[in-house]
Design an enzyme around this catalytic site. Structure first.
Site, PDB file in Angstrom:
ATOM      1  N   ASN A   8       0.873  -1.178   0.000  1.00 25.07           N
ATOM      2  CA  ASN A   8       0.000   0.000   0.000  1.00 25.07           C
ATOM      3  C   ASN A   8       0.910   1.228   0.000  1.00 25.07           C
ATOM      4  OD1 ASN A   8      -1.844   2.012   0.494  1.00 25.07           O
ATOM      5  ND2 ASN A   8      -2.456   1.289   2.535  1.00 25.07           N
ATOM      6  N   LYS A  10       0.220   4.255  -0.419  1.00 21.46           N
ATOM      7  CA  LYS A  10      -0.438   5.443   0.169  1.00 21.46           C
ATOM      8  C   LYS A  10      -0.202   6.684  -0.700  1.00 21.46           C
ATOM      9  CE  LYS A  10      -0.301   3.190   4.569  1.00 21.46           C
ATOM     10  NZ  LYS A  10      -0.330   3.269   6.012  1.00 21.46           N
ATOM     11  N   HIS A  97      -9.749   0.683   5.041  1.00 23.31           N
ATOM     12  CA  HIS A  97      -8.463   0.948   5.697  1.00 23.31           C
ATOM     13  C   HIS A  97      -8.661   1.937   6.850  1.00 23.31           C
ATOM     14  CE1 HIS A  97      -4.339   2.272   6.306  1.00 23.31           C
ATOM     15  NE2 HIS A  97      -3.980   1.147   5.722  1.00 23.31           N
ATOM     16  N   GLU A 169      -5.788  -5.781  10.671  1.00 18.66           N
ATOM     17  CA  GLU A 169      -4.861  -4.661  10.857  1.00 18.66           C
ATOM     18  C   GLU A 169      -5.230  -3.922  12.126  1.00 18.66           C
ATOM     19  OE1 GLU A 169      -2.775  -2.734   7.228  1.00 18.66           O
ATOM     20  OE2 GLU A 169      -4.636  -1.749   7.671  1.00 18.66           O
ATOM     21  N   GLY A 175       1.288   2.260  10.858  1.00 18.72           N
ATOM     22  CA  GLY A 175       2.062   3.503  10.857  1.00 18.72           C
ATOM     23  C   GLY A 175       2.832   3.737  12.152  1.00 18.72           C
ATOM     24  N   SER A 215       2.755  -2.220  10.396  1.00 17.32           N
ATOM     25  CA  SER A 215       4.185  -2.224  10.752  1.00 17.32           C
ATOM     26  C   SER A 215       4.909  -3.535  10.420  1.00 17.32           C
ATOM     27  CB  SER A 215       4.380  -1.923  12.244  1.00 17.32           C
ATOM     28  OG  SER A 215       4.039  -0.598  12.497  1.00 17.32           O
ATOM     29  N   GLY A 236       2.709  -1.199   4.385  1.00 25.26           N
ATOM     30  CA  GLY A 236       2.671   0.231   4.065  1.00 25.26           C
ATOM     31  C   GLY A 236       4.057   0.773   3.811  1.00 25.26           C
TER      32      GLY A 236
END
Ligand code: PGA
Length: 264
Positions: A8, A10, A97, A169, A175, A215, A236
């Site tokens: 992802n 982002k 998400h 998640e 993050g 993470s 991510g």
């Protein structure tokens, strides 16, 4: 295909030069990796999907969008519809998400509308579920996940549900640098399987793919993904560095290859 490893990206890759550099590095790194029984799914910003699709040709790599709108067509300024991304090369779309929930106030009903629209248009929804830190501390994690699954996947037939991919998640791990224990992930996985078994059938629960996200790094992948027997990962930050992303993908792929050998 057993494993799905999803990147992802982002709201990153801001220039055409950056995009070219990413794609070239990705292709170079891909050549040196062993990825048996795995699919890599790159989800760049929607404006880059077509270019990624045209420039990365590999039977291991597929593309997805990070979002679609909950309506298919019409006066919705600024939104992107399921057929649009499908027609430029996307096969997957991330829905639910935690960043969409936090910044755009998306709830389970919106996720449900998007998932149904994705399925109608032949896209594979990658549905993210998971609790916030407060919900976990209050002991409500299971209830939150249960609601996300039952409301987010309401009114979807047994035939269609089998294509949906679930990602556990925990919001607090996305993050951040915090990761759940293998047991916490297993608990969530078992709960999700039970919900599918109850709502559909044990055979469908067995088939449904459950990934881990939040993470994921090369040094945490064993704990959050391999030890809990997940079907892959949603990555991510580390997906912005093709060498790290593909190292994680290789670790996941080679682990299931080793399991196959052990089970023979
Ligand atoms: P992260 O993001 O790997 O940077 O925590 C995960 C995600 O967005 O799904």
């Amino acid at each position: 295909m057993k494993n799905l490893i999803i990147g992802n990206l982002k709201m990153n890759i801001l220039t055409l030069v950056e995009r070219e550099r990413y794609i070239e590095t990705f292709k170079k790194e891909l050549k040196s990796k062993k990825l048996p029984d795995s699919k890599i799914i790159l989800c760049p910003p929607a404006v880059h999907i077509e270019n990624f699709f045209k420039n990365i040709k590999s039977d291991k790599v597929f593309f997805g969008a990070q979002n679609i709108f909950s309506e298919e067509r019409g006066s919705y300024t600024g939104e992107i519809s399921a057929p649009m991304i499908k027609n430029i090369g996307a096969k997957y779309v991330i829905v639910g998400h935690s960043e969409r929930k936090r910044y755009f106030f998306e709830d389970n009903q919106i996720a449900n509308a998007k998932i149904r629209l994705a399925l109608k248009n032949g896209l594979i929804p990658v549905y993210c579920v998971g609790e916030t830190k407060d919900e976990r501390l209050l002991g409500n994690a299971a209830e939150v996940i249960m609601k996300q699954i039952t409301e987010g996947l309401a009114d979807i037939s047994s035939a269609k549900i089998q294509t949906v991919v679930i990602v556990y998640e925990p919001v607090w791990a996305v993050g951040s640098d915090e990761v759940p224990t293998c047991n916490e992930i297993l608990e969530a996985k078992i709960l999700i399987k039970k919900l599918f078994s109850h709502a559909y059938s044990p055979a469908i629960a067995e088939k449904i793919k459950i990934l881990y996200g939040g993470s994921v790094k090369n040094k945490t992948v064993k704990q959050v993904c391999l030890d809990a027997g997940m079907d892959g990962a949603l990555i991510g930050r580390e997906s912005l560095i093709p060498s790290e992303f593909l190292k994680i993908a290789e670790a996941i792929s080679m682990n299931s290859e080793q399991e196959k050998i052990n089970n023979k």
